[in-house]
Design a protein around this motif. Structure first.
Motif, short mmCIF file in Angstrom:
data_model
loop_
_atom_site.label_atom_id
_atom_site.label_comp_id
_atom_site.label_asym_id
_atom_site.label_seq_id
_atom_site.Cartn_x
_atom_site.Cartn_y
_atom_site.Cartn_z
N LYS A 1 3.08 4.29 -0.83
CA LYS A 1 3.43 5.03 -2.04
C LYS A 1 4.53 6.06 -1.79
CE LYS A 1 0.40 2.85 -4.47
NZ LYS A 1 0.85 1.83 -5.47
N GLY B 1 -0.13 6.31 1.68
CA GLY B 1 -0.70 5.53 0.59
C GLY B 1 -1.53 6.41 -0.32
N GLU B 2 -2.27 5.79 -1.21
CA GLU B 2 -3.10 6.56 -2.12
C GLU B 2 -4.20 7.30 -1.39
OE1 GLU B 2 -4.54 3.93 -5.08
OE2 GLU B 2 -2.59 3.73 -6.12
N GLN B 3 -4.66 6.76 -0.27
CA GLN B 3 -5.75 7.37 0.48
C GLN B 3 -5.26 8.28 1.60
OE1 GLN B 3 -8.78 6.94 -0.73
NE2 GLN B 3 -7.89 5.57 -2.27
N GLU C 1 0.80 -1.22 0.00
CA GLU C 1 0.00 0.00 0.00
C GLU C 1 0.84 1.27 0.00
OE1 GLU C 1 -3.42 0.02 2.70
OE2 GLU C 1 -2.80 -2.01 3.32
#
Length: 777
Positions: A97, A147-149, A95
Motif C-alpha cells: 500500500k 501493507g494494511e497490517q 499487498e
C-alpha cells in the motif's frame, strides 16, 4: 598584619555565607538569557524523538527481495532529487500500500518519504519510482514496503551501497542510448577525487524515469538515435518527462544519423527536432566541419539525415554526395530550454576513429558546461566570499531569505558589548558604590547579585521583545512562461521562522490552478555550517518528519520540527499551463540585431517593472504593462548593452565603471533573483564571485542566443502560496499589509498559540517570446 588578614578573611567568609545564593542565581540566569539571546536555546518540541532507532537489514537474499536502484544510471547528487527505483516481487504487489524511504535532510534530521503504491503507476515488472533527497554522504537509507497490517519488507542500505555519489555541484550528463564519446572531455583532478563532469548511459527503456522532476540532477541530456529499438520502447510518459525537463530550461544534444527515415512515425522524437525529416544522404567531403573546429586531422565520410529546418539557427551546412545542402548542425530553443541537433550519428565508425572528435564535443558542450570554471577549485571560486560559508548563488539566496523584517537579530558584537557592560557593573561600578560611596564592603555581593538579576531581567524582556513567538514566512518565486504554448514552470524557495520550538505541517498551493506542487527541503552546497558536506547536524535532536507524496508528485511536509528562534529552508517546483490573453509580434530588424513590433503582456495580471532582453541587448520599458496590453518597440527604441543592467555598468566622466556585486549583501533579493536567472549573461562567477552550480537550470542565458526574447517582470500577487498548519489548526500564510488576521477563520475548539505572518513574498515572471527572424534572400 596576620591578625588583620585573618579578620578580613572571616569577614568575607561571613558575607559569602550570608549572601551566597544571590550571585550564583543571578549568574545562572544571566547565562541562560545570553544563550537565548544569541543562540536561541531550543525548547521542547511536541512529540520530539531525540533518537531514531536504526532499522534492521534483511540479510537473507531471496527471490522475493526488493530490488532497489538509486539515481539515474546508478548515480545521484547530494542534496539534489534522487529518483529511487523500487522493483517489488510478485508476492508483494497485491499487498503493498505504501513505500517509505528513510534518510536525512540537509540539516542532518531524519526524514521519511512516503508514497502510496498505485497499481497504474507500476510497470509490468512491478517497478515504481519514488523521488527523495539525501542530505549526508555517510547516511544510511532504509526502504520499506507497508501493507494494511504494517511492515511487509524492509532493507537497509549503507552509504557505500547506493551507487555513485556525486557532490551537489558536480555536473552530470545523462546519455540515452550511447554517450558517443562525450566522456573523453572529462578530466580527473590530481588526487583523483573529482572530475570535470560525470556521465551515465541509460541503455534500456526501464532505466528512464517517468516524471520530469527525476531529471533534476541532470545538467545535459545526450540523445543518440542509433538504437531505434530503444527509442521506440520508450513510453509516451517517458518522452514527456524528457520534453518537460528541456522546456524548463534544460539542454539536449540530439544525434540523428542515417536512421532518420525509420523514426518519422515516432512523434515525441520528431517534436524535438528542428524540422521535417526529408531522408538521408552521404557526406564525402567534411572539410567545412574540419575548418570549424580548427583541426588538421582528416575525417572520413559518413552518412547523415536530411531535414527541412523550420526553427533555429544553422551553425554548419555540409554538402552531400548528390550536391545537396544539408543543415548539419542547428541550435534552437524548445520552451525555455535549448537543443543542438547534429544530422549524423556521432557513434559512426568515422567519428569513432577521428582523433579530434573531442574538439567537436567541446564546441557542442560550450553553452552548457563551463569547463574552465568547473575545473577551478571551490576555494579559488569563492575567494573573497569564502568567509560567508557558501560559494554558490543559492547560498546567498538562503542567507537573504533568512532575514525576517519582523525579527530583530543581535550580533556577536552587541553581545560582546553587553558582556563588557556587565563586567563594568560588577567590577568598578560595584566597587564605587559599595566601598567608595556607601563605605560598606560587605554589601558588595548583594549589590553585584542584584545588578546581575536586574540585567538578566532586562535580557529576559529583550528576548521576548525582539523574538516574536509567532511563525514568519519569507518566500521567493520564479515563474517561467512559454508565450507560444502557455506552458508554465514554477520555482519557489521559502524560509519558515518559529519563535518557539514547535512542529509544523507545510504545503504549497497554486493560486491560479490545481497544479500539483512538489515541496521538499532545500540544501546548501559546500562545507560551511549547514552545508551538505558539513560534518555537523545543525538541528540535532529535532524529531523525524515525513514528506507525503502523491502519484502526481504533489507533496507536503508533515511534522517538521523547528527549534526556538530557528528556521527551516524549503523549496518547491511545479509544471502547469495558463491561458494566453495576448500575443506579441516581434521581429528582428534586418542588419542591426534589434527588435521592432508589438510586445504584449500575455498574462491576465499586470506585469510590474518589466524589462525586455534579446541577444546582447535590453529594452527599458514603462513601470507597468497592464494585463493583455501591448507596448510598441520601434526602430527608434534604442536598446542598451545587457551588461549595463546586469553588471550595473555606467559611464562616469567618460570612464566605464561597474557596480561590484557583494556576495554578503542581504537586502537585494530582486537583483539576486535576476542574476540567478541570467547568470552567464552577467559574466558569471567573474562578476558575482559565486558559482551557479546547485540549480543551473535557473540560468536561461542560453535562450538569449536563440530566436527567443525574454520579458522579465514582477507580479503583484504570488503565483503559489505557502500554507502552514500549526497546533492542528490550518492557516494560510497571509500578507500583513493586504489581508488582516481577523479575516482568517479557524475552529475555535482548537488551540491557536500564534499567527502566521508572511514577511517577504516576491514573485518574478520570465516570459519566453518567439522573434520572427530576418531571413536573408
Amino acid at each position: 598584619m596576620s591578625t588583620r588578614i585573618l579578620t578580613a578573611t572571616r569577614l568575607c567568609g561571613s558575607i559569602v555565607a550570608k549572601h551566597q545564593r544571590v550571585l550564583p542565581i543571578a549568574i545562572v540566569w544571566l547565562y541562560l538569557m545570553l544563550g537565548q539571546l544569541v543562540f536561541g536555546i531550543n525548547g521542547p518540541v511536541a512529540n520530539a524523538q531525540t533518537e531514531t532507532q536504526p532499522a534492521a537489514q534483511i540479510s537473507d537474499s531471496t527471490p522475493d527481495e526488493l530490488r532497489v536502484r538509486f539515481g539515474l544510471g546508478n548515480a545521484w547528487k547530494l542534496g539534489q532529487l534522487c529518483p529511487v527505483q523500487v522493483a517489488m516481487p510478485g508476492s508483494l504487489r497485491s499487498e503493498a500500500k505504501f513505500i517509505e524511504v528513510q534518510t536525512v535532510d540537509g540539516d542532518g534530521v531524519a526524514v521519511v518519504y512516503r508514497q502510496a503504491v498505485a497499481s497504474e503507476a507500476l510497470s509490468q515488472d512491478g517497478t515504481c519510482w519514488i523521488p527523495v533527497r539525501i542530505g549526508r554522504a555517510d547516511s544510511s537509507i532504509v526502504v520499506r514496503v507497508l501493507g494494511e497490517q504494517g511492515l511487509l519488507q524492509e532493507q537497509l542500505f549503507a552509504s557505500d551501497s547506493t551507487g555513485q555519489r556525486l557532490t551537489s555541484s558536480q555536473p552530470l550528463i545523462v546519455a540515452i542510448g550511447s554517450s558517443m564519446g562525450v566522456e573523453m572531455l572529462s578530466r580527473s583532478s590530481a588526487d583523483g577525487t573529482s572530475s570535470t563532469f560525470s556521465t551515465v548511459t541509460l541503455k534500456t527503456a526501464s532505466q528512464l524515469p517517468w516524471h520530469w522532476s527525476d531529471y533534476s540532477a541532470c545538467d545535459l541530456i545526450v540523445l543518440s538515435c542509433a538504437d531505434t529499438q530503444l527509442l521506440k520502447a520508450i513510453s509516451v510518459e517517458q518522452w514527456t518527462a524528457i520534453d518537460v525537463w528541456i522546456r524548463r530550461g534544460g539542454g539536449c544534444v540530439v544525434s540523428l544519423g542515417s536512421q532518420a527515415e525509420s523514426l518519422t512515425d515516432l512523434k515525441p522524437l520528431v517534436e524535438l527536432l528542428p524540422g521535417e525529416i526529408l531522408g538521408v544522404g552521404q557526406i564525402d567531403n567534411p572539410g567545412s566541419l574540419e575548418s570549424l573546429i580548427a583541426t588538421d586531422q582528416p575525417l572520413q565520410g559518413f552518412p547523415c539525415s536530411r531535414i527541412r529546418p523550420v526553427r533555429g539557427k544553422t551553425e554548419l551546412t555540409l554538402t552531400d554526395s548528390l550536391s545537396r545542402e544539408v543543415p548539419w548542425w542547428l541550435s534552437y530553443a524548445h520552451g525555455h530550454g535549448t537543443l543542438r541537433f547534429i544530422a549524423s550519428d556521432l557513434d559512426h565508425e568515422s567519428f569513432a576513429a577521428w582523433k579530434d572528435l573531442k574538439r567537436l564535443w567541446q564546441r557542442l558542450l560550450a553553452p552548457y558546461l563551463d569547463r574552465g570554471a568547473i575545473e577551478t577549485s571551490e576555494g579559488q571560486l569563492a575567494t573573497d566570499s569564502s568567509y560567508l560559508g557558501y560559494s554558490d548563488l543559492v547560498g546567498q539566496l538562503r542567507a537573504t531569505l533568512d532575514v525576517f523584517p519582523g525579527v530583530s537579530v543581535i550580533s556577536f558584537g552587541q553581545v560582546a558589548a553587553m558582556l563588557v557592560g556587565v563586567l563594568l557593573l560588577i567590577g568598578p561600578v560595584d566597587y564605587f558604590i559599595s566601598v567608595k560611596w556607601l563605605k560598606r564592603p560587605d554589601l558588595s555581593w548583594t549589590i553585584a547579585g542584584t545588578m546581575l538579576l536586574a540585567v538578566a531581567a532586562g535580557l529576559t524582556w529583550m528576548v521576548t521583545a525582539i523574538r516574536p513567538q509567532n511563525v514568519h514566512v519569507n518566500t521567493a518565486q520564479i515563474i517561467d512562461l512559454d508565450a507560444a504554448t502557455g506552458n508554465v514552470n514554477g520555482w519557489l524557495w521559502s524560509h519558515i521562522y518559529s519563535g518557539a520550538a514547535r512542529q509544523l505541517d507545510v504545503d504549497v498551493q497554486s493560486q491560479v490552478s490545481d497544479a500539483p506542487i512538489r515541496l521538499d527541503w532545500q540544501g546548501l552546497p559546500g562545507r560551511g555550517l549547514g552545508g551538505l558536506l558539513s560534518q555537523l547536524s545543525t538541528d540535532r535532536g529535532m524529531p523525524e518528519y515525513q514528506i507525503e507524496l502523491e502519484s502526481n508528485r504533489k507533496s507536503q511536509i508533515v511534522g517538521v520540527g523547528i527549534p526556538a528562534a530557528g528556521t527551516k529552508c524549503l523549496s518547491a517546483v511545479w509544471a502547469d499551463t495558463t491561458r494566453i490573453v495576448a500575443t506579441s509580434s516581434l521581429r528582428e530588424i534586418p542588419g542591426v540585431d534589434q527588435l521592432e513590433g508589438q510586445l504584449a503582456n500575455p498574462l491576465s495580471v499586470d506585469l510590474l517593472d518589466p524589462v525586455l532582453y534579446y541577444h546582447n541587448w535590453y529594452y527599458g520599458l514603462n513601470s507597468r504593462i497592464p494585463a493583455g496590453q501591448s507596448v510598441t518597440i520601434s526602430f527608434d527604441t534604442i536598446p542598451k548593452d545587457i551588461g549595463r543592467r546586469l553588471n550595473g555598468r555606467k559611464t562616469v566622466d567618460s570612464q566605464e565603471t561597474t557596480t561590484k556585486w557583494d556576495p554578503g549583501d542581504r537586502g537585494s533579493l530582486d537583483r539576486l533573483l535576476e542574476l540567478m536567472m541570467l547568470h552567464k549573461s552577467a559574466a558569471g562567477s567573474t562578476y558575482t564571485s559565486l558559482t551557479h552550480r546547485f540549480q543551473p537550470q535557473l540560468d536561461h542565458s542560453n535562450l538569449l542566443e536563440t530566436d527567443q526574447a525574454i520579458l522579465l517582470g514582477r507580479l503583484e500577487q504570488p503565483w503559489a502560496r505557502v500554507q502552514v498548519t500549526m497546533d492542528s489548526v490550518p492557516m494560510d500564510s497571509v500578507t500583513v499589509d493586504t489581508v488582516p488576521m481577523d479575516s482568517v477563520t479557524v475552529d475555535s475548539n482548537r488551540p491557536v498559540t500564534s499567527d502566521v505572518v508572511q514577511d517577504v513574498d516576491r514573485t518574478w515572471c520570465r516570459i519566453a517570446i518567439p522573434v520572427i527572424q530576418n531571413k536573408k534572400k
